[in-house]
Motif scaffolding. Structure first.
Motif, mmCIF file in Angstrom:
data_model
loop_
_atom_site.group_PDB
_atom_site.id
_atom_site.type_symbol
_atom_site.label_atom_id
_atom_site.label_comp_id
_atom_site.label_asym_id
_atom_site.label_seq_id
_atom_site.Cartn_x
_atom_site.Cartn_y
_atom_site.Cartn_z
ATOM 1 N N LYS A 33 0.837 -1.201 0.000
ATOM 2 C CA LYS A 33 0.000 0.000 0.000
ATOM 3 C C LYS A 33 0.872 1.252 0.000
ATOM 4 O O LYS A 33 0.620 2.197 -0.753
ATOM 5 C CB LYS A 33 -0.930 -0.025 1.219
ATOM 6 N N GLU A 50 -7.864 -0.377 5.333
ATOM 7 C CA GLU A 50 -8.588 0.860 5.062
ATOM 8 C C GLU A 50 -7.706 1.788 4.227
ATOM 9 O O GLU A 50 -6.487 1.762 4.334
ATOM 10 C CB GLU A 50 -8.983 1.552 6.369
ATOM 11 N N SER A 51 -8.349 2.594 3.408
ATOM 12 C CA SER A 51 -7.573 3.479 2.538
ATOM 13 C C SER A 51 -6.997 4.643 3.340
ATOM 14 O O SER A 51 -7.520 5.025 4.379
ATOM 15 C CB SER A 51 -8.458 4.010 1.407
ATOM 16 N N GLY A 52 -5.920 5.181 2.842
ATOM 17 C CA GLY A 52 -5.261 6.316 3.478
ATOM 18 C C GLY A 52 -3.878 5.947 3.973
ATOM 19 O O GLY A 52 -3.570 4.781 4.228
ATOM 20 N N ARG A 53 -3.052 6.976 4.070
ATOM 21 C CA ARG A 53 -1.691 6.777 4.564
ATOM 22 C C ARG A 53 -1.711 6.517 6.056
ATOM 23 O O ARG A 53 -2.495 7.101 6.787
ATOM 24 C CB ARG A 53 -0.841 8.002 4.283
ATOM 25 N N TYR A 75 1.250 4.337 -2.817
ATOM 26 C CA TYR A 75 1.093 5.765 -2.497
ATOM 27 C C TYR A 75 2.330 6.562 -2.895
ATOM 28 O O TYR A 75 2.222 7.638 -3.483
ATOM 29 C CB TYR A 75 0.805 5.969 -1.012
#
Length: 132
Positions: free
Chosen positions: A53, A112-115, A57
């Motif tokens: 992930k 879950e999405s996001g940094r 990004y």
């Protein structure tokens, strides 16, 4: 017949709306069970999901030439951090540390999405003039 069908449909829609509000309120607050679930998810999936992930990004933000090596290193570090935090949360799930069983990392789960960042509520310090 038509009026009865409308009444049943209205009751069904209202019950689903009220149930959704109740579940949403429950998900915003944490409990010992949710802390244990976060711990298991982060412990087992932390490195395996966080690593690719973060590579994605970084590659999107910096381009593939710089993003893939940077994401490889950062993702490995964040994955290890998520795994250690998962072990900590699983070991301490009955204890309310941090207050109200708040998550240490944001997003709460690796999928879950996001940094991934350390939760701002945990690192915020009161200023000198603020009252406790």
């Amino acid at each position: 017949m038509n009026m009865t069908l409308r009444g049943i449909l209205l009751a069904l829609v209202m019950s689903m709306a009220l149930t959704t509000q109740a579940v949403a309120g429950e998900l915003t607050s944490s409990s010992p069970g949710q802390k244990a679930l976060r711990g298991v998810a982060n412990l087992t999936l932390g490195l395996f999901i966080e690593w690719p992930k973060t590579i994605c990004y970084e590659a999107r933000e910096q381009g593939p030439l710089l993003g893939i090596p940077a994401g490889f290193l950062a993702g490995f570090g964040l994955g290890l951090m998520r795994t250690v935090v998962g072990a900590y949360e699983l070991a301490t799930f009955p204890i309310s540390i941090p207050d109200d069983y708040r998550p240490i990392l944001s997003p709460r789960y690796p999928f879950e999405s996001g940094r991934t960042v350390v939760s701002p509520a945990l690192i915020a310090r009161p200023r000198v003039g603020d009252r406790p």
